[in-house]
Design an enzyme around this catalytic site. Sequence first.
Site, PDB file in Angstrom:
ATOM      1  N   LYS A 134       0.838  -1.213   0.000  1.00 44.81           N
ATOM      2  CA  LYS A 134       0.000   0.000   0.000  1.00 44.81           C
ATOM      3  C   LYS A 134       0.869   1.258   0.000  1.00 44.81           C
ATOM      4  O   LYS A 134       0.648   2.181  -0.788  1.00 44.81           O
ATOM      5  CB  LYS A 134      -0.926  -0.038   1.234  1.00 44.81           C
ATOM      6  CG  LYS A 134      -1.893   1.116   1.319  1.00 44.81           C
ATOM      7  CD  LYS A 134      -3.096   0.725   2.143  1.00 44.81           C
ATOM      8  CE  LYS A 134      -2.920   0.960   3.630  1.00 44.81           C
ATOM      9  NZ  LYS A 134      -2.862   2.392   3.982  1.00 44.81           N
ATOM     10  N   SER A 135       1.862   1.309   0.886  1.00 50.99           N
ATOM     11  CA  SER A 135       2.707   2.516   0.975  1.00 50.99           C
ATOM     12  C   SER A 135       3.422   2.778  -0.349  1.00 50.99           C
ATOM     13  O   SER A 135       3.531   3.930  -0.800  1.00 50.99           O
ATOM     14  CB  SER A 135       3.756   2.344   2.079  1.00 50.99           C
ATOM     15  OG  SER A 135       3.133   2.285   3.327  1.00 50.99           O
ATOM     16  N   SER A 174       7.219   9.284  12.142  1.00 52.44           N
ATOM     17  CA  SER A 174       6.115   9.139  11.178  1.00 52.44           C
ATOM     18  C   SER A 174       6.627   9.238   9.754  1.00 52.44           C
ATOM     19  O   SER A 174       7.157  10.273   9.338  1.00 52.44           O
ATOM     20  CB  SER A 174       5.060  10.229  11.407  1.00 52.44           C
ATOM     21  OG  SER A 174       4.209  10.314  10.271  1.00 52.44           O
ATOM     22  N   ASP A 190       1.705  -1.071  12.045  1.00 52.04           N
ATOM     23  CA  ASP A 190       0.427  -1.514  11.469  1.00 52.04           C
ATOM     24  C   ASP A 190       0.095  -2.964  11.822  1.00 52.04           C
ATOM     25  O   ASP A 190      -1.016  -3.430  11.558  1.00 52.04           O
ATOM     26  CB  ASP A 190       0.453  -1.347   9.941  1.00 52.04           C
ATOM     27  CG  ASP A 190       0.461   0.124   9.538  1.00 52.04           C
ATOM     28  OD1 ASP A 190       0.044   0.974  10.353  1.00 52.04           O
ATOM     29  OD2 ASP A 190       0.905   0.428   8.415  1.00 52.04           O
ATOM     30  N   ARG A 247      -7.588  -3.129   9.429  1.00 45.61           N
ATOM     31  CA  ARG A 247      -6.650  -4.029  10.122  1.00 45.61           C
ATOM     32  C   ARG A 247      -7.276  -4.676  11.364  1.00 45.61           C
ATOM     33  O   ARG A 247      -6.897  -5.769  11.759  1.00 45.61           O
ATOM     34  CB  ARG A 247      -5.355  -3.288  10.465  1.00 45.61           C
ATOM     35  CG  ARG A 247      -4.663  -2.777   9.207  1.00 45.61           C
ATOM     36  CD  ARG A 247      -3.184  -2.564   9.363  1.00 45.61           C
ATOM     37  NE  ARG A 247      -2.692  -1.675   8.317  1.00 45.61           N
ATOM     38  CZ  ARG A 247      -2.352  -2.058   7.085  1.00 45.61           C
ATOM     39  NH1 ARG A 247      -2.446  -3.321   6.734  1.00 45.61           N
ATOM     40  NH2 ARG A 247      -1.910  -1.181   6.202  1.00 45.61           N
TER      41      ARG A 247
HETATM   42  C1  S3P Z   1       2.481   4.941   6.296  1.00 47.46           C
HETATM   43  C2  S3P Z   1       3.062   5.300   7.476  1.00 47.46           C
HETATM   44  C3  S3P Z   1       2.549   4.900   8.794  1.00 47.46           C
HETATM   45  C4  S3P Z   1       1.606   3.708   8.676  1.00 47.46           C
HETATM   46  C5  S3P Z   1       0.598   3.895   7.582  1.00 47.46           C
HETATM   47  C6  S3P Z   1       1.301   4.052   6.239  1.00 47.46           C
HETATM   48  C7  S3P Z   1       3.070   5.423   5.024  1.00 47.46           C
HETATM   49  O1  S3P Z   1       1.824   5.980   9.359  1.00 47.46           O
HETATM   50  O2  S3P Z   1       0.937   3.490   9.908  1.00 47.46           O
HETATM   51  O3  S3P Z   1      -0.269   2.767   7.505  1.00 47.46           O
HETATM   52  O4  S3P Z   1       2.734   4.890   3.949  1.00 47.46           O
HETATM   53  O5  S3P Z   1       3.903   6.336   5.084  1.00 47.46           O
HETATM   54  P1  S3P Z   1       2.551   7.143  10.240  1.00 47.46           P
HETATM   55  O6  S3P Z   1       3.415   7.936   9.361  1.00 47.46           O
HETATM   56  O7  S3P Z   1       1.392   7.956  10.761  1.00 47.46           O
HETATM   57  O8  S3P Z   1       3.284   6.414  11.319  1.00 47.46           O
END
Ligand code: S3P
Length: 433
Positions: A26-27, A172, A320, A393
Amino acid sequence: MKSSGDCQRIKRVEGLAGTLPVPGDKSISHRAVLLGSISHGISRVRNFLRSQDCLSTMRCMKALGVEIIEPNGSTLEIGGVGLHGLKEPQDVLNVSNSGTTIRLLSGLLAGQEFHAVLTGDDSIRRRPMLRVVGPLREMGAKIFGREDGRFAPLSIMGSDLNPSSYTLPVASAQVKSALLLAGLYTTGETVVKEPAPTRDHTERMLRCMGKEVKSSDGNIAIRGGGELSPLDLEVPGDISSAAFFLVSGLVCPDSQVTIRGVGVNPTRTGIIDVLSEMGGNISVANERAEGGEPVADLQVESSELRGIDIHGGMIPRVIDELPVIAVAATQAKGKTVVRDAQELRVKETDRIRASVEELSKLGAKIEESDDGFSVEGPTELRGAKCHSHDDHRIAMALAVAGLVAEGETNITNADCVDVSFPNFFETLTNLAR
Ligand code: S3P
């Protein structure tokens, strides 16, 4: 496994067996659309995750004037318009449930020459935005939002940005990525300092596109300007989706599961480290690299688990996966304690509260703390009626618990799995014996 309306029924299984791929990460899928859109030329992205969240990013980029073609199910061709080719959208950009879309787009839109408004669903409008609005304002961004920018909708009046040096108060990847994207629109060097390593997909992808991104001792630095080369990328399988099958394979009896083509970027493999430390038999085979990201096949088999402590720098590497780790902990001997995970309270839902409430309904001995939870195991879970809290999730973690619970587990509002893993329940059914 059966569904009626938006309720999923899960029954205890005798075991799980089989080999499966998991959907694209996903990311990485979000980043491929965002960065491909501002590259110079046509990007090709295979194994793109066609889930609700990533489709939100795609919809927003189309509304910003980017042409995106889908020649087949999971391949995208993105007509990159260059750093300065995006167009003012005709309407409000709606990210639905996607935190990654709203935060990364805020960084990208801050340096444009037009106005845009970002909003999302009830969950998005409750999630904290000042963590990204604050440092962007320090760069000169003109961003307005409810409660002085704490919450969406966000109204962004593109403006000239200055490079900045910013220390993230909370680890983050979304905030880091937003600042790096804004940094592209400055004339100078932007440095982001992170308190603990977070997923580095933005940095890796930018490097693949020919951009220098320096990274040392938790400082990530990028210079503005230049051009990004288009992407030719195969998105690896999502380890956060694989996590549900890793835990299922460990806790169900007589199980053996192989998951092919999973991204094993070290900023994401905390789940393998945690489950292995708990005594889980997981092997990583056939390691290779694709598009600047390490990929491997993961094999898992039923194992006797033991409780462990999870805290500190490990938390961003499993952020996650903590709801499904809670499920593993219910089947582990002894106590599992999760600390330093306050961030879980500001995800799609409060995942500490949701995990504790729902797993308690199944008979788990789980207790909430301010920054995590503790679980005493092993426990014989009993099927019950549970609620997903409209969080993908949480729904999938409850399904894993249902596989070992006596009787039947009902999960209401389970369709939310479409946010990251369409066909999750069908995939689980195909493995069950
Ligand atoms: C993500 C970063 C994380 C993660 C989210 C996806 C990303 O969040 O929990 O599901 O794709 O950069 P945070 O940046 O709020 O920790």
